[in-house]
Write an enzyme that holds these catalytic residues in place. Structure first.
Site, PDB file in Angstrom:
ATOM      1  CD  GLU A  92     -14.630 -41.346   1.376  1.00 36.79           C
ATOM      2  OE1 GLU A  92     -14.166 -42.047   0.507  1.00 36.79           O
ATOM      3  OE2 GLU A  92     -15.736 -40.686   1.338  1.00 36.79           O
ATOM      4  CG  HIS A 106     -12.054 -36.931  -0.405  1.00 40.00           C
ATOM      5  ND1 HIS A 106     -13.311 -37.791  -0.664  1.00 40.00           N
ATOM      6  CD2 HIS A 106     -11.377 -38.152  -0.080  1.00 40.00           C
ATOM      7  CE1 HIS A 106     -12.939 -39.141  -0.711  1.00 40.00           C
ATOM      8  NE2 HIS A 106     -11.857 -39.102  -0.088  1.00 40.00           N
ATOM      9  NE  ARG A 128     -20.661 -32.860 -10.405  1.00 43.36           N
ATOM     10  CZ  ARG A 128     -21.990 -33.437 -10.976  1.00 43.36           C
ATOM     11  NH1 ARG A 128     -22.411 -33.179 -12.285  1.00 43.36           N
ATOM     12  NH2 ARG A 128     -22.683 -33.991 -10.099  1.00 43.36           N
ATOM     13  CB  ALA A 181     -14.250 -35.342 -11.823  1.00 39.09           C
ATOM     14  CE1 TYR A 214     -20.400 -41.758  -8.224  1.00 37.00           C
ATOM     15  CE2 TYR A 214     -18.837 -41.373 -10.241  1.00 37.00           C
ATOM     16  CZ  TYR A 214     -19.649 -41.059  -8.929  1.00 37.00           C
ATOM     17  OH  TYR A 214     -19.133 -39.971  -8.100  1.00 37.00           O
TER      18      TYR A 214
HETATM   19  P1  FAD Z   1     -17.683 -36.342 -12.812  1.00 39.64           P
HETATM   20  O1  FAD Z   1     -16.842 -37.261 -13.074  1.00 39.64           O
HETATM   21  O2  FAD Z   1     -17.390 -35.148 -13.183  1.00 39.64           O
HETATM   22  O3  FAD Z   1     -19.155 -36.961 -13.331  1.00 39.64           O
HETATM   23  C1  FAD Z   1     -20.403 -36.293 -12.894  1.00 39.64           C
HETATM   24  C2  FAD Z   1     -21.466 -36.358 -14.123  1.00 39.64           C
HETATM   25  O4  FAD Z   1     -21.012 -35.939 -15.291  1.00 39.64           O
HETATM   26  C3  FAD Z   1     -21.413 -37.856 -14.367  1.00 39.64           C
HETATM   27  O5  FAD Z   1     -22.829 -38.331 -14.732  1.00 39.64           O
HETATM   28  C4  FAD Z   1     -20.687 -38.035 -15.592  1.00 39.64           C
HETATM   29  O6  FAD Z   1     -20.859 -39.154 -16.559  1.00 39.64           O
HETATM   30  C5  FAD Z   1     -20.659 -37.026 -16.029  1.00 39.64           C
HETATM   31  N1  FAD Z   1     -19.598 -36.222 -16.816  1.00 39.64           N
HETATM   32  C6  FAD Z   1     -18.112 -36.348 -16.575  1.00 39.64           C
HETATM   33  N2  FAD Z   1     -17.276 -35.697 -17.297  1.00 39.64           N
HETATM   34  C7  FAD Z   1     -18.096 -35.255 -18.274  1.00 39.64           C
HETATM   35  C8  FAD Z   1     -17.830 -34.332 -19.286  1.00 39.64           C
HETATM   36  N3  FAD Z   1     -16.469 -33.883 -19.631  1.00 39.64           N
HETATM   37  N4  FAD Z   1     -18.800 -33.991 -20.097  1.00 39.64           N
HETATM   38  C9  FAD Z   1     -20.216 -34.225 -19.899  1.00 39.64           C
HETATM   39  N5  FAD Z   1     -20.434 -35.299 -18.876  1.00 39.64           N
HETATM   40  C10 FAD Z   1     -19.599 -35.434 -17.942  1.00 39.64           C
HETATM   41  N6  FAD Z   1     -18.554 -35.494  -2.904  1.00 39.64           N
HETATM   42  C11 FAD Z   1     -18.194 -34.335  -1.934  1.00 39.64           C
HETATM   43  O7  FAD Z   1     -18.981 -33.572  -1.952  1.00 39.64           O
HETATM   44  N7  FAD Z   1     -17.146 -34.372  -1.139  1.00 39.64           N
HETATM   45  C12 FAD Z   1     -16.319 -35.682  -0.906  1.00 39.64           C
HETATM   46  O8  FAD Z   1     -15.275 -35.750  -0.634  1.00 39.64           O
HETATM   47  C13 FAD Z   1     -16.798 -36.899  -2.000  1.00 39.64           C
HETATM   48  N8  FAD Z   1     -16.114 -37.876  -2.163  1.00 39.64           N
HETATM   49  C14 FAD Z   1     -16.310 -39.082  -2.762  1.00 39.64           C
HETATM   50  C15 FAD Z   1     -15.392 -40.020  -3.020  1.00 39.64           C
HETATM   51  C16 FAD Z   1     -15.706 -41.251  -3.768  1.00 39.64           C
HETATM   52  C17 FAD Z   1     -14.907 -42.322  -3.867  1.00 39.64           C
HETATM   53  C18 FAD Z   1     -16.680 -41.029  -4.714  1.00 39.64           C
HETATM   54  C19 FAD Z   1     -17.322 -42.147  -5.659  1.00 39.64           C
HETATM   55  C20 FAD Z   1     -17.766 -40.017  -4.649  1.00 39.64           C
HETATM   56  C21 FAD Z   1     -17.563 -38.913  -3.519  1.00 39.64           C
HETATM   57  N9  FAD Z   1     -18.260 -37.843  -3.594  1.00 39.64           N
HETATM   58  C22 FAD Z   1     -18.019 -36.772  -2.627  1.00 39.64           C
HETATM   59  C23 FAD Z   1     -19.454 -37.800  -4.509  1.00 39.64           C
HETATM   60  C24 FAD Z   1     -19.215 -36.975  -5.947  1.00 39.64           C
HETATM   61  O9  FAD Z   1     -18.913 -35.506  -5.582  1.00 39.64           O
HETATM   62  C25 FAD Z   1     -20.615 -37.281  -6.622  1.00 39.64           C
HETATM   63  O10 FAD Z   1     -21.008 -38.648  -6.901  1.00 39.64           O
HETATM   64  C26 FAD Z   1     -20.878 -36.215  -7.867  1.00 39.64           C
HETATM   65  O11 FAD Z   1     -22.032 -36.252  -8.243  1.00 39.64           O
HETATM   66  C27 FAD Z   1     -19.906 -36.724  -8.914  1.00 39.64           C
HETATM   67  O12 FAD Z   1     -18.561 -36.444  -8.891  1.00 39.64           O
HETATM   68  P2  FAD Z   1     -17.593 -37.073  -9.934  1.00 39.64           P
HETATM   69  O13 FAD Z   1     -16.176 -36.559  -9.245  1.00 39.64           O
HETATM   70  O14 FAD Z   1     -17.852 -38.582 -10.237  1.00 39.64           O
HETATM   71  O15 FAD Z   1     -18.153 -36.152 -11.205  1.00 39.64           O
END
Ligand code: FAD
Length: 291
Positions: free
Chosen positions: A17, A77, A107, A127, A148
């Site tokens: 990455e 991403h 997200r 997301a 996570y």
């Molecule tokens: P989600 O899956 O939406 O989860 C966010 C929170 O909401 C979690 O606590 C989850 O339990 C909760 N949740 C999820 N779905 C729902 C629902 N439908 N209803 C209620 N609650 C819900 N960040 C960047 O800005 N740019 C990047 O390029 C980037 N790359 C990353 C790559 C990887 C492999 C990882 C693991 C993280 C990356 N991040 C990046 C960080 C990421 O954006 C953060 O960790 C962010 O806080 C959560 O993103 P997520 O897609 O996991 O969110």
């Protein structure tokens, strides 16, 4: 190639990455590191989107260059931050027209200073909604999502976080890439729990070799990753000696990878932070299956 094809019988997915550098010299340096990492025959490379204040056009530029110059599969991403669904679709169309076949669908984090994520009007909140948009309008894309092992910092409980991950997979994600971690037991518990609740896609550990103690304390606390006591003690014993800290980080990472290989992982995803040396040392020291 869609990223799910990197994993499976006789295949071990190795991915790196990158993030978009802010300066032209940064880009020159990045591509030197990409060249060196390419020697390890990665399955694909990804580039972050909007993280740390980077611009989104820069992401497409980096993944397009890796794809064209190295003939490597890539994933962009993409986050929901500050984008309407129309803008997200426009980005995905542009990515597709450049030959990019995969998305790491996220997200995104709340902006600095804010505790909670707030979608723009006409945007998305989670997301899983981005995964749904991609599956509906760009069904050919391979999709990875974040997982996570030590639970997402905003989640009310581990069980709820896992159900939210399951929703992303049921909506159409093909691969889970984890947040960085140093506690292999946490990863193994997470993977086992995922399997128990019916998440069947590859769960790929995301690793960041420690380069410097102060840096990793900051990153780990932001991500909610526990630093094992033995690692903290070793890093403390190095005092201000940066080279000693780096060596301790590499040695720990080698042991971490070896133990994960024994636990039967489908692949490895390295957070490169645009520096390849430590990862090269780790990869030279371990024996990855099928490579
Ligand atoms: P989600 O899956 O939406 O989860 C966010 C929170 O909401 C979690 O606590 C989850 O339990 C909760 N949740 C999820 N779905 C729902 C629902 N439908 N209803 C209620 N609650 C819900 N960040 C960047 O800005 N740019 C990047 O390029 C980037 N790359 C990353 C790559 C990887 C492999 C990882 C693991 C993280 C990356 N991040 C990046 C960080 C990421 O954006 C953060 O960790 C962010 O806080 C959560 O993103 P997520 O897609 O996991 O969110």
């Amino acid at each position: 190639m869609t990223i799910q094809q990197a994993y499976g019988a006789g295949r071990f997915g190795l991915s790196f990455e990158l993030f978009p550098p802010k300066t032209s010299q940064g880009k020159v340096n990045l591509f030197r590191h990409v060249e060196r990492l390419n020697a390890f025959r990665p399955s694909y490379m990804t580039c972050t989107y909007g993280a740390g204040g980077s611009t989104q056009d820069a992401t497409l530029e980096i993944v397009s260059r890796v794809y064209q110059e190295f003939d490597l599969p890539v994933a962009t991403h993409l986050t929901c931050v500050g984008r309407t669904t129309d803008q997200l679709r426009a980005y995905l169309s542009e990515a597709r027209s450049r030959g990019i076949e995969n998305v790491v669908a996220l997200r995104g984090d709340p902006p600095e200073g804010a505790d909670t994520f707030c979608p723009v009007r006409g945007g998305l909140s989670y997301a899983n909604e981005l995964v749904a948009l991609i599956r509906a309008d760009f069904p050919e894309f391979g999709i990875a999502v974040g997982g996570y092992p030590e639970t997402h910092p905003e989640a009310p409980s581990r069980a709820v976080d896992l159900e939210n991950l399951k929703r992303k997979v049921e909506t159409g994600a093909n691969v889970v890439i984890t947040q960085l971690f140093y506690d292999n037991d946490a990863f193994i518990r997470f993977r086992d729990r995922c399997r128990e609740i019916g998440i069947g896609v590859p769960i790929v550990p995301g690793l960041l070799p420690v380069l410097a103690f102060a840096q990793i304390q900051r990153i780990a606390s932001l991500c909610g990753a526990r630093l094992p006591e033995e690692l903290v003690q070793a890093l403390q014993s190095a005092g201000d000696d940066q080279e000693a800290q780096r060596k301790i980080g590499v040695a720990f990472s080698i042991r971490q990878v070896e133990a994960l290989l024994e636990a039967g992982i489908p692949g490895l995803h390295f957070y490169v932070l645009n520096r390849s040396e430590a990862i090269e040392q780790v990869l030279r020291a371990v024996s990855l299956p099928g490579r």
